[in-house]
Design a protein around this motif. Structure first.
Motif, PDB file in Angstrom:
ATOM      1  N   LEU A  25       1.484  -0.271   3.771  1.00 15.14           N
ATOM      2  CA  LEU A  25       2.671  -0.820   3.580  1.00 15.14           C
ATOM      3  C   LEU A  25       3.149  -2.029   4.828  1.00 15.14           C
ATOM      4  O   LEU A  25       3.498  -2.770   4.525  1.00 15.14           O
ATOM      5  CB  LEU A  25       3.811   0.294   3.785  1.00 15.14           C
TER       6      LEU A  25
ATOM      7  N   TYR B 179       5.082  -2.402  -4.536  1.00 16.68           N
ATOM      8  CA  TYR B 179       4.122  -1.982  -3.598  1.00 16.68           C
ATOM      9  C   TYR B 179       4.473  -0.766  -2.922  1.00 16.68           C
ATOM     10  O   TYR B 179       3.550   0.234  -2.386  1.00 16.68           O
ATOM     11  CB  TYR B 179       3.611  -3.370  -2.636  1.00 16.68           C
ATOM     12  N   ALA B 180       5.564  -0.658  -2.233  1.00 15.58           N
ATOM     13  CA  ALA B 180       6.073   0.364  -1.363  1.00 15.58           C
ATOM     14  C   ALA B 180       5.918   1.735  -2.268  1.00 15.58           C
ATOM     15  O   ALA B 180       5.450   2.797  -1.812  1.00 15.58           O
ATOM     16  CB  ALA B 180       7.450   0.317  -1.136  1.00 15.58           C
TER      17      ALA B 180
ATOM     18  N   GLY C 244       8.055  -6.274  -3.628  1.00 17.96           N
ATOM     19  CA  GLY C 244       8.089  -5.556  -2.457  1.00 17.96           C
ATOM     20  C   GLY C 244       8.293  -4.005  -2.659  1.00 17.96           C
ATOM     21  O   GLY C 244       7.614  -3.153  -2.062  1.00 17.96           O
TER      22      GLY C 244
ATOM     23  N   GLY D  85      10.154 -10.965  -0.989  1.00 18.19           N
ATOM     24  CA  GLY D  85       8.944  -9.735  -0.826  1.00 18.19           C
ATOM     25  C   GLY D  85       8.772  -9.537   0.691  1.00 18.19           C
ATOM     26  O   GLY D  85       8.843  -8.196   0.872  1.00 18.19           O
TER      27      GLY D  85
ATOM     28  N   LEU E 220       9.827  -5.944   2.269  1.00 17.52           N
ATOM     29  CA  LEU E 220       8.635  -5.016   2.944  1.00 17.52           C
ATOM     30  C   LEU E 220       9.022  -4.801   4.192  1.00 17.52           C
ATOM     31  O   LEU E 220       8.787  -3.483   4.766  1.00 17.52           O
ATOM     32  CB  LEU E 220       7.596  -5.573   2.705  1.00 17.52           C
ATOM     33  N   TRP E 221       9.544  -5.809   4.996  1.00 14.27           N
ATOM     34  CA  TRP E 221       9.857  -5.408   6.431  1.00 14.27           C
ATOM     35  C   TRP E 221      10.929  -4.493   6.701  1.00 14.27           C
ATOM     36  O   TRP E 221      10.945  -3.622   7.561  1.00 14.27           O
ATOM     37  CB  TRP E 221      10.003  -6.690   7.452  1.00 14.27           C
TER      38      TRP E 221
ATOM     39  N   THR F 150       0.665  -5.066   4.468  1.00 20.17           N
ATOM     40  CA  THR F 150       1.263  -6.031   3.279  1.00 20.17           C
ATOM     41  C   THR F 150       2.459  -6.517   3.927  1.00 20.17           C
ATOM     42  O   THR F 150       2.558  -7.940   3.773  1.00 20.17           O
ATOM     43  CB  THR F 150       1.607  -4.697   2.084  1.00 20.17           C
ATOM     44  N   ALA F 151       3.446  -5.887   4.503  1.00 25.94           N
ATOM     45  CA  ALA F 151       4.506  -6.530   4.987  1.00 25.94           C
ATOM     46  C   ALA F 151       4.220  -7.769   5.978  1.00 25.94           C
ATOM     47  O   ALA F 151       4.855  -8.889   5.855  1.00 25.94           O
ATOM     48  CB  ALA F 151       5.436  -5.705   5.619  1.00 25.94           C
TER      49      ALA F 151
END
Length: 289
Positions: free
Chosen positions: A176, A223-224, A220, A46, A50-51, A179-180
């Motif tokens: 975002l 959420y995005a 990941g 995740g 995300l990153w 969260t990352a």
């Protein structure tokens, strides 16, 4: 963005959130992976996704702006407690029951925090909170169809942790990127848990695949997608549509895993989700992922 695209993004996000419960239950009940390893793989994958999304988004920004907020360790700890508790609880709980307990705990803890902060409820909201709490109690009362106590308590703790995480994240900046950053901070915690439970490590390809899907896709990317749709939804709409997540998870468990749909689960779902809806349909919002 067109209305149809907003609807599509919202639906995809809700399916992703329900998918987390389904994938975790499949992995822990039908493969040989252990809960600590599932948690570690989910959080690491995740964080990577995300990153990658953050870097791609920042590179394509025309104004060149870069978000400065990258999360914090306290929020990451709450996220880790949620993710670990979620995994260990699903060793015992069915998909729908686990999602319902989690959702009830998340929303109840956030509502309770609002009351503690001095928020005042209308009579309808008070009735809704009482109905939701009654549903949770009814679900957990002893009986043949009652969920296992240990798994229930762990999932309740996971729900409270996610409630804390959601409350800490309100107004924290770029959601975002925050969260990352929080996912990245959970990686050493997850690896430490795996080391502490090294004697219980059990891996197989199927379990690892489900953990990767849960982390990279339903966490990941989920959420995005949600954060793309969220600014375009009314607060009450965003809060209310999340009521569908436990129902989607329960339906997936029944259809794909042949899990029983008991009268207790149906009645508890109506009470918990109906009660929370009475609270959320007022002009306020709360987050569930």
């Amino acid at each position: 963005m067109s209305d149809s695209r907003v609807v599509l993004l919202t639906l995809l996000a809700l399916l992703a959130f329900a998918g987390n419960s389904l994938l975790c239950r499949i992995a822990l009940a039908h493969t040989n992976i252990d809960a600590a390893s599932f948690t570690a793989i989910r959080l690491v994958s995740g964080a990577v996704v995300l990153w990658a999304l953050v870097m791609l988004r920042n590179r394509n920004r025309r104004d060149g702006a870069k978000a400065k907020e990258h999360g914090n360790w306290l929020s990451a700890l709450a996220l880790f407690v949620y993710a670990a508790g979620f995994s260990f609880a699903y060793i015992q709980l069915n998909t729908g029951i686990g999602a319902l307990i989690l959702f009830g705990a998340v929303q109840t803890s956030m509502i309770a925090f609002g009351l503690w902060r001095g928020e005042r409820f209308t009579p309808a909201q008070s009735l809704g909170l009482l109905l939701a709490c009654s549903g949770l109690i009814g679900l957990l009362l002893p009986g043949l169809s009652a969920p296992p106590l240990t798994g229930t308590l762990i999932m309740l703790a996971a729900g409270v942790a996610w409630g804390v995480y959601s409350l800490r994240g309100k107004g924290a900046g770029d959601p975002l990127q925050v969260t990352a950053g929080n996912f990245g901070r959970t990686v050493p915690m997850a690896l430490l848990l795996s080391v502490l439970l090294l004697n219980q490590v059990s891996l197989d390809s199927a379990g690892m695949f489900y953990a990767l899907l849960s982390g990279a896709v339903t966490s990941g990317m989920g959420y995005a997608i949600w954060y793309s749709a969220l600014p375009l939804l009314k607060a009450t709409t965003a809060a209310t549509v999340q009521l569908s997540v436990p129902l989607l998870a329960a339906l997936a468990g029944v259809l794909l895993l042949q899990e029983p749909l008991t009268l207790r689960l149906v009645l508890a779902s109506l009470a918990i989700l109906g009660g929370i809806a009475l609270v959320l349909l007022q002009p306020k919002s709360s987050d569930f992922h």
